[in-house]
Write a protein that holds these residues in place. Structure first.
Motif, PDB file in Angstrom:
ATOM      1  N   ALA A 185      -0.948   8.106   7.733  1.00  0.00           N
ATOM      2  CA  ALA A 185      -2.228   8.266   8.424  1.00  0.00           C
ATOM      3  C   ALA A 185      -3.276   8.903   7.535  1.00  0.00           C
ATOM      4  CB  ALA A 185      -2.039   9.103   9.682  1.00  0.00           C
TER       5      ALA A 185
ATOM      6  N   ARG B 234       8.391   0.488  -4.672  1.00  0.00           N
ATOM      7  CA  ARG B 234       9.093   1.726  -4.979  1.00  0.00           C
ATOM      8  C   ARG B 234      10.595   1.545  -4.879  1.00  0.00           C
ATOM      9  NH1 ARG B 234       6.246   6.895  -2.263  1.00  0.00           N
ATOM     10  NH2 ARG B 234       4.153   6.598  -3.074  1.00  0.00           N
TER      11      ARG B 234
ATOM     12  N   PRO C 192       0.852   5.709  -1.352  1.00  0.00           N
ATOM     13  CA  PRO C 192       0.089   6.761  -2.028  1.00  0.00           C
ATOM     14  C   PRO C 192       0.374   6.741  -3.523  1.00  0.00           C
ATOM     15  CG  PRO C 192       1.396   7.643  -0.197  1.00  0.00           C
ATOM     16  CD  PRO C 192       1.873   6.264  -0.447  1.00  0.00           C
TER      17      PRO C 192
ATOM     18  N   GLY D 190      -3.427   2.021   8.048  1.00  0.00           N
ATOM     19  CA  GLY D 190      -2.179   1.468   8.532  1.00  0.00           C
ATOM     20  C   GLY D 190      -1.992   0.009   8.173  1.00  0.00           C
TER      21      GLY D 190
ATOM     22  N   THR E 220       2.487  10.880   9.291  1.00  0.00           N
ATOM     23  CA  THR E 220       1.399  11.749   8.852  1.00  0.00           C
ATOM     24  C   THR E 220       0.919  11.351   7.464  1.00  0.00           C
ATOM     25  OG1 THR E 220       2.598  13.446  10.031  1.00  0.00           O
ATOM     26  CG2 THR E 220       0.708  14.162   8.764  1.00  0.00           C
ATOM     27  N   ILE E 221       1.876  11.055   6.574  1.00  0.00           N
ATOM     28  CA  ILE E 221       1.495  10.660   5.222  1.00  0.00           C
ATOM     29  C   ILE E 221       0.727   9.343   5.252  1.00  0.00           C
ATOM     30  CG2 ILE E 221       2.425   9.887   3.000  1.00  0.00           C
ATOM     31  CD1 ILE E 221       4.636  11.969   3.382  1.00  0.00           C
TER      32      ILE E 221
ATOM     33  N   GLN F 281       1.642  -4.169   3.529  1.00  0.00           N
ATOM     34  CA  GLN F 281       2.956  -3.564   3.687  1.00  0.00           C
ATOM     35  C   GLN F 281       2.923  -2.135   3.149  1.00  0.00           C
ATOM     36  OE1 GLN F 281       6.088  -5.691   1.678  1.00  0.00           O
ATOM     37  NE2 GLN F 281       7.511  -3.991   1.925  1.00  0.00           N
ATOM     38  N   TYR F 282       3.273  -1.179   3.997  1.00  0.00           N
ATOM     39  CA  TYR F 282       3.279   0.220   3.575  1.00  0.00           C
ATOM     40  C   TYR F 282       4.548   0.493   2.774  1.00  0.00           C
ATOM     41  CZ  TYR F 282       3.364   5.300   3.877  1.00  0.00           C
ATOM     42  OH  TYR F 282       3.424   6.625   3.582  1.00  0.00           O
ATOM     43  N   ASP F 283       4.386   1.139   1.630  1.00  0.00           N
ATOM     44  CA  ASP F 283       5.525   1.340   0.740  1.00  0.00           C
ATOM     45  C   ASP F 283       5.678   2.810   0.344  1.00  0.00           C
ATOM     46  OD1 ASP F 283       7.660   0.509  -0.871  1.00  0.00           O
ATOM     47  OD2 ASP F 283       6.391   0.403  -2.636  1.00  0.00           O
ATOM     48  N   GLY F 284       5.000   3.686   1.080  1.00  0.00           N
ATOM     49  CA  GLY F 284       5.091   5.109   0.737  1.00  0.00           C
ATOM     50  C   GLY F 284       6.219   5.790   1.491  1.00  0.00           C
ATOM     51  N   ALA F 285       6.221   7.128   1.466  1.00  0.00           N
ATOM     52  CA  ALA F 285       7.257   7.891   2.149  1.00  0.00           C
ATOM     53  C   ALA F 285       7.195   7.600   3.650  1.00  0.00           C
ATOM     54  CB  ALA F 285       7.046   9.376   1.893  1.00  0.00           C
ATOM     55  N   ALA F 286       8.365   7.530   4.279  1.00  0.00           N
ATOM     56  CA  ALA F 286       8.446   7.141   5.682  1.00  0.00           C
ATOM     57  C   ALA F 286       8.017   8.289   6.592  1.00  0.00           C
ATOM     58  CB  ALA F 286       9.861   6.695   6.006  1.00  0.00           C
ATOM     59  N   SER F 287       6.726   8.528   6.654  1.00  0.00           N
ATOM     60  CA  SER F 287       6.210   9.570   7.518  1.00  0.00           C
ATOM     61  C   SER F 287       4.859   9.113   8.044  1.00  0.00           C
ATOM     62  CB  SER F 287       6.080  10.875   6.734  1.00  0.00           C
ATOM     63  OG  SER F 287       5.015  11.635   7.225  1.00  0.00           O
TER      64      SER F 287
ATOM     65  N   LEU G  68      -3.296   8.531   4.328  1.00  0.00           N
ATOM     66  CA  LEU G  68      -3.560   7.602   3.235  1.00  0.00           C
ATOM     67  C   LEU G  68      -4.567   6.535   3.631  1.00  0.00           C
ATOM     68  CD1 LEU G  68      -2.806   6.573   0.382  1.00  0.00           C
ATOM     69  CD2 LEU G  68      -1.178   5.079   1.494  1.00  0.00           C
ATOM     70  N   TYR G  69      -4.332   5.885   4.758  1.00  0.00           N
ATOM     71  CA  TYR G  69      -5.193   4.762   5.117  1.00  0.00           C
ATOM     72  C   TYR G  69      -5.018   4.398   6.580  1.00  0.00           C
ATOM     73  CZ  TYR G  69      -1.377   1.290   4.873  1.00  0.00           C
ATOM     74  OH  TYR G  69      -0.261   0.554   5.092  1.00  0.00           O
TER      75      TYR G  69
ATOM     76  N   VAL H  52       0.864  -1.175   0.000  1.00  0.00           N
ATOM     77  CA  VAL H  52       0.000   0.000   0.000  1.00  0.00           C
ATOM     78  C   VAL H  52       0.900   1.224   0.000  1.00  0.00           C
ATOM     79  CG1 VAL H  52      -1.754   1.278   1.225  1.00  0.00           C
ATOM     80  CG2 VAL H  52      -1.812  -1.188   1.267  1.00  0.00           C
TER      81      VAL H  52
ATOM     82  N   GLY I  35      -9.584   2.978   2.480  1.00  0.00           N
ATOM     83  CA  GLY I  35      -8.499   2.574   3.373  1.00  0.00           C
ATOM     84  C   GLY I  35      -8.865   2.722   4.835  1.00  0.00           C
ATOM     85  N   PHE I  36     -10.076   3.156   5.118  1.00  0.00           N
ATOM     86  CA  PHE I  36     -10.528   3.300   6.505  1.00  0.00           C
ATOM     87  C   PHE I  36     -11.822   2.522   6.698  1.00  0.00           C
ATOM     88  CE2 PHE I  36      -8.033   7.088   5.663  1.00  0.00           C
ATOM     89  CZ  PHE I  36      -7.191   7.109   6.763  1.00  0.00           C
TER      90      PHE I  36
END
Lengths: 331, 442, 305
Positions: free
Chosen positions: C129, B362, A9, C134, C126-127, C118-124, C131-132, A7, B90-91
């Motif tokens: 949260a 990524r 963005p 968790g 806030t970002i 598995q989260y694959d976005g920027a390591a933040s 998005l989805y 997942v 996603g929620f």
């Protein structure tokens, strides 16, 4: 499905462009000029290039590992570019120890002190080059004559560059039309059959590189074309005002490091502006400064200085020159 | 030279794998979960409770404000419960879960396939019907359609633009709708023109769909005032501002709506839904979506009932491929990654993309080399590299001054970045924060 | 020779002239500043963390000097000692604020709360949260990307690789609240440090219904309300399926800890519990219990210290 679903963005796909692709693309674009320099200056050119490249890699590795204490990233190709550009900017008969100093200054002071790739203000190769020019003026301005593989490495027969011939001649008060007899024909200038730094002589090879980079979209046309255009227009105006005191636009474009600078040095990503508007301002600045230094300054050649001076303005340009915004409210 | 928008843009690989696959009908599942928030704006208010019997097309949740939309049952059966479930946002959010029993439609719906070209409804009746049918923008943004059609006082609509660009790679559902339901789309367009009181409509289609351009151009001869406008393929042409810039060469001022330049944009899928709502009395409870992916057995286009689990669609197309790494609701550029295959398909599901893990993962982010490619790619003329740094450093005032709110999150910057920097991730975060600050200022 | 003399004299003359000009300029543009501001700033810890709510220590010092009543103002870094020094400089009554410490209210370790994606976005955080919900089934808990650790200016936090949760090092935590602000899920709370650092708190922020919460995480608060009934002091409230212990009312009796079916209520820094409180503790029993009880106590201290 074996592993957990990913997942992230949006966007979920990437264009596949990478730093390496761009860097090695630039290296590929420099190959014609490199080949020409080997043909004109023989062994000396090969020795100088290999030394410059190897020492740039070495210094980058040592500095990032032992001084900055981070994992050295040598495979991004930026040290290779700096090495080749440094070699392009020196005479083919430069002693090895001077090249080493140049590489140390280029990588150490020009690049790594700012934090490495992406953070430097000035083009590293030019920092090295200008440092050498000021510190070792004799070695840096005794250019070997382009005699192919007959050119000896260290004790080669040397001659002046066309720009230096003009500068000296005008100082002595000789008219330009007289001086032009000592200058190779335009065709020779274009093909690189003249004295000069290793990589700057062969205009045809540099232009091939430019076409390749434009085709591959590594750079945009804005910087090189505005520099060349500005030089052509400005020197053209001077030439028309007094043809006996000022050389014409074609002479200015084909001699010295202008093509090398406009195509490979001014377009360095890190040290050039980000927006097209900014690039045009930067290009005009370099063009004007080059002609001013060449015509009115003490040095016969001004491209390096012009680029470095405009490098210093890049952060300012980036802050004050914004790209054209979509739907911008017009005043 | 074909028309296109003025600034930036990128050219991602089209990958329209399912373009030649005709629309099929997905079987009705045993149980559907219909979220009450399938649109931008306030969630609808449920009007059914546990154990209520519902028919296909029956209103089950009522619009709860001006910017909101009605929701109708997509099946006939019994309401099992109203509960929070994980949906495509996603929620966990509220949904009405219905156990299916047969397929009994409301009698008012005209189920025949005959084309009705005569538009008998008046302007007000059309807008009321569209609102009643719960139609939202079917391109993915899901903005309630009747809101756009209600032109604010003092403004006049001059032209209706139908968005048939489908600039997202992979997706082909709009393409299929144009080929298979061309007449319906054109009648829908005429209904929308009547609702807006305009006598000109432009259908913008990218030239990677030459068959759709040819087909609609041929049909459009029979309809007055509709012009088919082929456009040069370039992402993000489907953005409202970009499409208006491409078709009528007008730039919407920063922060304004399309009506500012006299244009109203509707998706081609919405035009089809409008046709069904107004001419056939059929509310929006089913739509057409693409299921696609390089490893998928049968990339294809399906007409499904809203609330069907994503899993059913995947199974219909040949099952989840072994190498799947990411399940995306929507296209690869602006779609949303789903956490499970249990989430329901909604009004905004324009497609489902299964990306192989290799492609989806990524790459490592490297330092910015200031190449300026993001600046050249940005269709809004922003400076993504700068916005990312400012968002990371929480410099919200400077973000606002650098027009972060103009960002439409198309992802062109992240797509082009040679250093693989997550530009849009940070910009989106900064945009959210700046938006909060701006709202609190009011 | 004369050239040296002239040079020296000229330099002296320039120096004197410049000094005179500077003196008058300094007189002319002098800005009066309360000398107590400098004094107060001297006492403050110079961490410039902003935990007091003012822009840095200088800003806080200015506000302190201006304020008539400083009892509500507190330097979380310096605590009571610094505030009493400040009070004595300013001639105020000494106001002692209860020391607080940051507490992570999530025990969703990799084991307790299995990952579903598995989260694959920027390591933040806030970002993630925005998005989805968790990587796990719990949409309220820790996202594990360490934005709180980044926000901490005192090296008082780190991410535990095993559990995937942030850990607060109690001795270093100055309770500035930077992590509380940084956390998008509001997991971290500043709580009373308690006598001998003994604290009891609900280590969960999940507002889902019991079954959903339990499915997502083994140690989630399921909102059963047993603790509310058990508490003799009325310190526990239940809202949105989540229990909360009001530390101003809690008397640290530990009865709630025992009744919690999911072990969501944590006790910190208490001595090991006796197995049968009714029995008189014998030396032998103690020796037996110690190794049994210790691991749990250790677990909790490493997680929440």
């Amino acid at each position: 499905m074996n592993s957990k679903v990913l997942v992230a963005p949006s966007p979920h796909v990437h264009g596949g462009d990478s730093i390496q692709k761009n860097m090695y693309g630039v290296v590929f674009a420099m190959l014609p000029a490199l080949v020409f320099s080997f043909v004109y200056f023989g062994m000396g050119a090969i020795i100088v290039t290999l030394t410059a490249v190897a020492s740039c890699y070495l210094f980058e590795f040592l500095i990032s590992k032992y001084l900055l204490k981070k994992v050295p990233t040598l495979n991004d190709g930026s040290a290779l570019i700096t090495g080749i550009l440094l070699a392009f900017n020196v005479p083919a008969n430069l002693p090895i120890w001077i090249i080493l100093i140049g590489a140390l200054v280029a990588i150490g002071i020009g690049k790594m002190t700012f934090g490495g790739l992406g953070n430097n203000v000035f083009n590293p190769a030019l920092v090295g080059r200008v440092f050498l020019l000021i510190s070792f003026p004799v070695q840096m301005t005794s250019w070997p004559k382009p005699l192919g593989f007959n050119t000896a490495y260290l004790d080669a027969e040397t001659g002046a560059t066309p720009l230096a011939i003009i500068k000296e001649g005008l100082k002595k008060g000789e008219p330009l039309s007289q001086l032009m007899h000592d200058i190779p024909s335009n065709m020779d200038l274009f093909m690189g059959n003249m004295g000069g730094s290793m990589g700057e002589i062969a205009g045809v090879a540099l232009l091939l590189g430019l076409l390749y980079m434009l085709f591959k979209k590594i750079i945009s046309w804005h910087i090189p074309l505005t520099i060349l255009g500005t030089v052509a227009i400005f020197s053209g105006i001077l030439h028309m005002a007094n043809p006996e005191a000022y050389a014409g636009p074609l002479f200015h474009i084909l001699t010295g490091g202008l093509l090398l600078g406009a195509i490979f040095m001014a377009t360095d990503y890190v040290t050039s502006p980000m927006s097209h508007k900014g690039m045009i301002i930067y290009g005009i600045g370099i063009g004007l400064l080059t002609v001013i230094i060449r015509v009115f300054g003490a040095y016969p050649e001004g491209v390096s200085f012009a680029i470095l001076i405009m490098n210093a303005f890049v952060p300012l340009i980036n802050v004050y020159v914004k790209p054209k915004r979509f739907g911008e409210k017009r005043k | 030279m074909l028309k296109t928008f003025s600034l930036g843009g990128i050219h991602p690989a089209g990958n329209k794998l399912s373009a030649s696959s005709a629309i099929q009908v997905l079987p009705i599942p045993e149980i559907v979960s219909i979220p009450i928030s399938q649109h931008i704006g306030a969630p609808a208010t449920p009007v059914v409770k546990k154990n209520d019997e519902v028919k296909v097309g029956q209103l089950i949740a009522k619009s709860s404000g001006f910017v909101s939309a009605n929701i109708h049952s997509s099946v006939s059966g019994t309401v099992f419960k109203v509960d929070d479930i994980m949906d495509s946002s996603g929620f966990r959010r509220t949904a009405i879960i219905i156990k299916v029993d047969g397929d009994e439609w409301l009698e008012t719906i005209d189920r025949s396939e005959t084309l009705v070209t005569e538009i008998s409804a008046s302007k007000e009746e059309i807008i009321a019907k569209i609102a009643e049918a719960g139609i939202v923008g079917l391109g993915g943004a899901t903005f309630p359609a009747h809101v756009k059609l209600s032109v604010p006082p003092g403004k006049t609509a001059e032209v209706l633009i139908i968005n048939a660009v489908e600039c997202e790679p992979y997706l082909t559902s709009d393409h299929r709708v144009m080929l298979e339901k061309g007449d319906e789309v054109l009648v829908g367009t005429q209904i929308l023109m009547k609702a807006l009181g305009v006598n000109k409509a432009i259908i913008g289609i990218e030239n990677n769909k030459p068959d759709a351009i040819a087909h609609l151009t041929k049909l459009a001869v029979n309809y007055q005032g509709i012009e088919i406008c082929p456009l040069k393929t370039q992402y993000p042409q489907g953005g409202e501002k970009q499409l208006i810039s491409a078709t009528i060469k007008r730039e919407i001022p920063s922060g304004a709506l399309p009506i500012e330049v006299g244009a109203v944009v509707q998706n081609v899928g919405s035009a089809f839904a409008v046709y069904e709502a107004v001419q056939k009395n059929k509310p929006l409870f089913e739509r057409i979506a693409t299921i696609t992916g390089k490893s998928l057995k049968n990339p294809s286009n399906w007409r499904f009932r809203i609330g069907t689990p994503v899993k059913d669609l995947i199974d219909a197309a040949g099952g989840l491929p072994e190498d799947t790494g990411k399940i995306i609701g929507g296209g690869p550029m602006m779609g949303k990654a789903l956490t499970t295959v249990e989430v329901p398909l909604t009004k905004g599901s324009s497609g489902l993309l299964l990306l192989p893990r290799e492609e989806a993962l990524r790459k490592e982010s490297k330092p910015c080399i200031r190449c300026g490619k993001c600046v050249s790619a940005c269709p809004m003329g922003l400076e993504p590299f700068l916005l990312m740094v400012l968002a990371d450093k929480k410099e919200y005032e400077r973000l606002e001054n650098n027009a972060v709110m103009d960002c439409m999150e198309c992802g062109s910057c992240s797509f082009t970045c040679p250093a693989n920097r997550p530009l849009l991730d940070y910009i989106r975060m900064g945009k959210g924060k700046v938006g909060q600050i701006m709202r609190s200022r009011k | 020779m004369s050239i040296i003399v002239i040079t020296i004299l000229a330099l002296c003359a320039i120096g004197v002239t410049a000094a005179i000009i500077l003196y008058f300029v300094a007189q002319k543009f002098k800005v009066y500043e309360d000398p107590r501001i400098d004094e107060v700033e001297e006492v403050l810890p110079a961490a410039n963390c902003g935990g007091c709510g003012y822009p840095g220590c200088r800003g806080f010092a200015e506000a302190l000097v201006k304020a008539d009543d400083i009892s509500k103002m507190n330097c979380p870094v310096g605590g009571a000692t610094v505030m009493s020094q400040v009070a004595s400089i300013l001639g105020h009554e000494i106001s002692a604020a209860e020391p607080t410490v940051a507490v992570v209210r999530c025990n969703g370790t990799c084991e307790n709360r299995p990952k579903t994606n598995q989260y694959d976005g920027a390591a933040s955080c806030t970002i993630a949260a925005t998005l989805y919900s968790g990587e796990t089934g719990c949409q309220y808990g820790c996202l594990g990307l360490g934005e709180c650790v980044e926000a901490c200016n005192f090296d008082a936090m780190y991410m535990d690789k095993e559990t995937g949760l942030p850990v607060i090092i109690e001795d270093k935590c100055v309770s500035c609240g930077a992590c509380v602000k940084a956390c998008p899920n509001n997991i971290i709370e500043l709580r009373n440090k308690g006598p001998k650092s003994r604290r009891i708190f609900v280590s969960c922020v999940n507002k889902d219904k019991g079954a959903v919460a339990k499915k997502a995480c083994d140690v989630a608060c399921i909102g059963c309300g047993k603790c509310v009934k058990e508490c003799p002091f009325g310190a526990i409230t239940l809202e949105n399926n989540l229990a909360y212990i009001d530390y101003t009312k809690c008397k640290l009796c530990r009865k709630c800890v025992v009744v919690c079916p999911t072990h969501a209520i944590h006790e910190l820094n208490f001595p090991p519990r006796k197995e049968k409180p009714a029995d008189k503790p014998s030396a032998e029993a103690k020796a037996e219990e110690a190794p049994k009880a210790k691991p749990t106590a250790n677990d909790e201290t490493t997680e929440n210290k």
